[in-house]
Motif scaffolding. Structure first.
Motif, PDB file in Angstrom:
ATOM      1  N   ALA A  53       0.828  -1.203   0.000  1.00  0.00           N
ATOM      2  CA  ALA A  53       0.000   0.000   0.000  1.00  0.00           C
ATOM      3  C   ALA A  53       0.863   1.254   0.000  1.00  0.00           C
ATOM      4  O   ALA A  53       0.483   2.279  -0.585  1.00  0.00           O
ATOM      5  CB  ALA A  53      -0.930  -0.002   1.207  1.00  0.00           C
ATOM      6  N   ALA A  54       2.036   1.203   0.631  1.00  0.00           N
ATOM      7  CA  ALA A  54       2.950   2.342   0.584  1.00  0.00           C
ATOM      8  C   ALA A  54       3.436   2.575  -0.845  1.00  0.00           C
ATOM      9  O   ALA A  54       3.542   3.724  -1.311  1.00  0.00           O
ATOM     10  CB  ALA A  54       4.132   2.103   1.518  1.00  0.00           C
ATOM     11  N   GLY A  55       3.730   1.480  -1.571  1.00  0.00           N
ATOM     12  CA  GLY A  55       4.099   1.617  -2.978  1.00  0.00           C
ATOM     13  C   GLY A  55       2.959   2.139  -3.818  1.00  0.00           C
ATOM     14  O   GLY A  55       3.157   2.949  -4.732  1.00  0.00           O
ATOM     15  N   MET A  56       1.729   1.689  -3.513  1.00  0.00           N
ATOM     16  CA  MET A  56       0.550   2.174  -4.227  1.00  0.00           C
ATOM     17  C   MET A  56       0.378   3.674  -4.035  1.00  0.00           C
ATOM     18  O   MET A  56       0.144   4.431  -4.989  1.00  0.00           O
ATOM     19  CB  MET A  56      -0.681   1.425  -3.725  1.00  0.00           C
ATOM     20  CG  MET A  56      -2.028   1.939  -4.222  1.00  0.00           C
ATOM     21  SD  MET A  56      -2.753   3.279  -3.217  1.00  0.00           S
ATOM     22  CE  MET A  56      -2.983   2.447  -1.656  1.00  0.00           C
ATOM     23  N   LEU A  57       0.492   4.135  -2.807  1.00  0.00           N
ATOM     24  CA  LEU A  57       0.327   5.557  -2.516  1.00  0.00           C
ATOM     25  C   LEU A  57       1.406   6.376  -3.215  1.00  0.00           C
ATOM     26  O   LEU A  57       1.143   7.477  -3.724  1.00  0.00           O
ATOM     27  CB  LEU A  57       0.384   5.780  -1.004  1.00  0.00           C
ATOM     28  CG  LEU A  57      -0.268   7.054  -0.474  1.00  0.00           C
ATOM     29  CD1 LEU A  57      -1.765   7.048  -0.763  1.00  0.00           C
ATOM     30  CD2 LEU A  57      -0.022   7.178   1.026  1.00  0.00           C
ATOM     31  N   SER A  58       2.621   5.843  -3.279  1.00  0.00           N
ATOM     32  CA  SER A  58       3.710   6.541  -3.975  1.00  0.00           C
ATOM     33  C   SER A  58       3.436   6.624  -5.472  1.00  0.00           C
ATOM     34  O   SER A  58       3.736   7.646  -6.107  1.00  0.00           O
ATOM     35  CB  SER A  58       5.033   5.821  -3.715  1.00  0.00           C
ATOM     36  OG  SER A  58       5.335   5.798  -2.340  1.00  0.00           O
TER      37      SER A  58
END
Length: 704
Positions: A41-46
């Motif tokens: 999810a951190a990669g998605m938000l980035s």
């Protein structure tokens, strides 16, 4: 051969992304002891942030990349480390797991709030204007070449950091004994901070690299982490070379399945579910070392009384009857599923609360139950409810048997993988024939759900179905309370405390785990049936892994060992949503964040809300005067509401104010009574000396 090479290149480029994301996951786990479910999810938000800067606002690509990778991602990693995970660093493995699951759910909800999921957001690949490279028959785009080069650089850089620098040594040592590391002059907090920053940067880098090749969707990008999970499990959560090997296996498998999987209506979902299926198999087949930082902070499981549980069950039924008399049909349809979802949440109590087994696929079990009822009971045949329980229980047992040696994070990963396999493949299948029996799941559409037919009466009105679901929740709560007080319930708690000790004393781990998984899955299956009845028609999207996360979080917040957690979860999940949407419709997106925000606050009350609330309200329940006043006052308010003399808001606020006032009075009276029973030797110390005390003492001495 040419086609084989082409698909191989595509697979390796995808594997490079999985390797980058998986290496960040391994880095975080190796150095902090926290398995980050929100890593994807951190990669998605980035990726969304990069799209916003580079496409939405027209920033130059290098500047947008620098802003995301060097500013936003490190800042987010520092924020997560300080605000979310540092408070639970000294708690048990389950608490840390809950925090990352809450973060995953919250980031998906936040991304859907900020970026409308109905609008497409295409991203172009890097260096798309340049002519591709040709290596024999294979064609490699510059984006693919860049992705593979980045993966190699990440592998080399991480190996040097962890094995050739003092910072890396401190990061690896901090997870095993933070206090001992501090005595050497190192700073374990700084080591954790560095690990979270680097891990978030790697997740951001992987998200940006893969976003141009797939749809920019919050849930889809976040669940790409399943492939990275598989790569990390190949590396046993500690080996970077094996993690990269696992990434290559996953990437090439996906690519070759795309190219060579036979084209028919049953197999497209298999390609999508393949990484999750491979993760499940890897968890079963690979040996696993000791979980890093696996300190267990066990808390006593609340012990209910059958008398109190009978009263609680009656409260559930009365609550439903009050609702159907004060709500209109539209509101009954809106609030109706709270009791059905409460049954689903109740399934966590024996499994996670008593036996300590983590499951993230309970809503999937509910989906199985809903399918069984929809296919077997078109006219509401009551025996189909037993069939739904049995089939769901069988599915739960099938998870327990192969996952016998898994626990903690590994078990959570296995159940999450099982849920994703159901989402992407099993629930999407058309009807098929097996051993001469026609089997239908959701049949690529919606399944109609009829109300039950009991004693010659058909329950099909929303109010009737709400009361029926409440009765089922009440009966389920009684059954779970009886289980807690039984010998088998005590065995389950012993199993939670120590599996090794349980086996040493003659207990069968296989039997216990299979039975508790089957029981909890059966309860969830019944909840799915009730949920489908209330909605009258269900689709596979209502039973996905992502949809089940908020229910899991609220159940954990309520207290997994508390029998009253079913009613709490159902009410807390639906109540605030509809109340706030009715009062302030603009809060719709904020409401979607509430389960995640509550989960992030779990560190403050790791024992759960329900046990604490039970202790707070017990004085009122013990006071006949206060309890009678509450029942009488509520009855008056309810009669005024039924007579349309007041509205629902006044009924709700009046009941709350009356209950709080009477609880305060009961608590103060009970405290005064306790204070009055001060032993004679403490008169004048624990309470003021009274004039009559001297006479009392004189008579006592004379009588002695």
């Amino acid at each position: 051969m040419e086609q084989f090479l082409i698909f191989g290149v595509v697979g390796l480029s995808t594997a490079a992304v999985y390797a980058v994301i998986g290496s960040g996951l391994v880095l975080t786990y190796t150095t902090t002891g926290v398995f980050n479910f929100a890593h994807g999810a951190a990669g998605m938000l980035s990726a969304f942030a990069y799209w916003q800067l580079a496409v939405g606002w027209g920033w130059p690509v290098p500047l947008a990349l620098a802003a995301v990778l060097l500013v936003l991602a490190p800042a987010f990693g520092l924020l997560v480390e300080k605000v979310v995970l540092r408070p639970v660093q000294n708690l048990g493995e389950a608490e840390r797991l809950v925090m990352t699951v809450a973060l995953l759910s919250g980031l998906i909800a936040a991304a859907r709030w900020i970026w409308d999921p109905n609008l497409p957001r295409p991203l172009t690949t890097f260096f798309f204007e340049r002519r591709p490279l040709h290596i024999g028959p294979a064609v490699i785009t510059w984006h693919q070449a860049l992705t593979m080069a980045v993966a190699v650089l990440v592998a080399v850089g991480l190996w040097i950091l962890l094995n050739r620098t003092r910072t890396g040594t401190e990061m690896r040592a901090a997870v095993d004994d933070r206090a001992l590391v501090g005595l050497t002059g190192a700073d374990p907090v700084k080591a954790n901070r560095v690990a979270w920053v680097l891990g978030t940067q790697l997740a951001a880098l992987g998200g940006i690299l893969i976003a141009p090749t797939i749809a920019l969707d919050a849930a889809q990008l976040s669940l790409l982490i399943v492939s990275a999970y598989t790569a990390a499990i190949f590396g046993r959560l500690r080996s970077l070379p094996l993690t990269f090997l696992g990434a290559a296996v996953v990437g090439c498998m996906e690519s070759y399945l795309t190219g060579y999987l036979p084209q028919n209506q049953y197999l497209p979902g298999l390609r999508l579910a393949a990484p999750a299926l491979l993760l499940f198999l890897a968890l079963l087949l690979f040996p696993h070392g000791r979980l890093r930082g696996r300190d267990r902070k066990l808390r006593p499981v609340p012990t209910p009384t059958m008398r109190g549980t009978w009263i609680f069950a009656a409260v559930i039924v009365v609550f439903s009857l009050v609702l159907v008399t004060v709500l209109d049909e539209v509101d009954i349809i809106s609030y109706g599923p709270m009791f059905a979802l409460g049954v689903v949440a109740l399934s966590f109590v024996p499994l996670s609360g008593f036996a300590g087994q983590i499951s993230l696929c309970q809503l999937s079990m509910a989906g199985i139950g809903a399918v069984v009822w929809g296919q077997l009971a078109p006219d509401g045949q009551p025996w189909a409810l037993v069939a739904a329980f049995a089939v769901s229980a069988l599915a739960g047992a099938l998870i327990a048997v192969p996952a016998l040696r898994l626990s903690g994070v590994y078990l959570a990963l296995a159940t999450a993988a099982f849920a994703v396999v159901l989402d992407r493949w099993i629930f999407t299948l058309p009807s098929f024939e097996l051993l001469g029996v026609r089997i239908s799941v959701f049949n690529q559409g919606a399944v109609d759900m009829a109300g039950p037919r009991l004693l010659g009466f058909r329950l099909d009105e929303p109010a009737e179905l709400m009361v029926f679901a409440a009765v089922c929740l009440a009966l389920g709560s009684l059954a779970v309370a009886a289980l807690r007080l039984s010998r088998f319930g005590r065995r389950l708690i012993a199993l939670r405390d120590s599996e090794a000790a349980y086996a040493t004393l003659g207990g069968s781990l296989l039997v216990a785990r299979v039975l508790v998984f089957a029981l909890s899955a059966g309860i969830a299956g019944v909840g799915g049936v009730l949920y489908g009845m209330q909605l009258q028609s269900v689709t596979a999207d209502q039973f996905t892994f992502v949809a089940g996360l908020p229910i899991f979080l609220i159940a954990v917040i309520g207290g997994l060992g508390a029998v009253g957690n079913g009613l709490f979860t159902g009410t807390a999940y639906l109540g605030p949503i509809h109340l706030l949407n009715a009062v302030a419709p603009w809060t719709h997106n904020i409401v979607q964040l509430l389960p995640a925000l509550a989960g992030l606050g779990f560190a403050r009350h790791p024992e759960g809300i329900v046990p604490g609330q039970r202790r707070g309200w017990e004085p009122l329940a013990r006071s006949r005067v206060a309890l009678s006043a509450l029942i009488g006052g509520f009855a008056v308010l309810w009669l005024l509401r039924v007579g349309d003399l007041i509205g629902n808001t006044v009924l709700l606020l009046g009941t709350v104010v009356l209950a709080l006032a009477l609880r305060t009075w009961a608590q103060s009276k009970e405290a005064a009574d306790v204070k009055a029973e001060v032993p004679v030797e403490w008169w004048g110390v624990r309470r003021p000396w009274r004039a009559e005390d001297e006479e009392v003492l004189s008579r006592g001495i004379a009588g002695g």
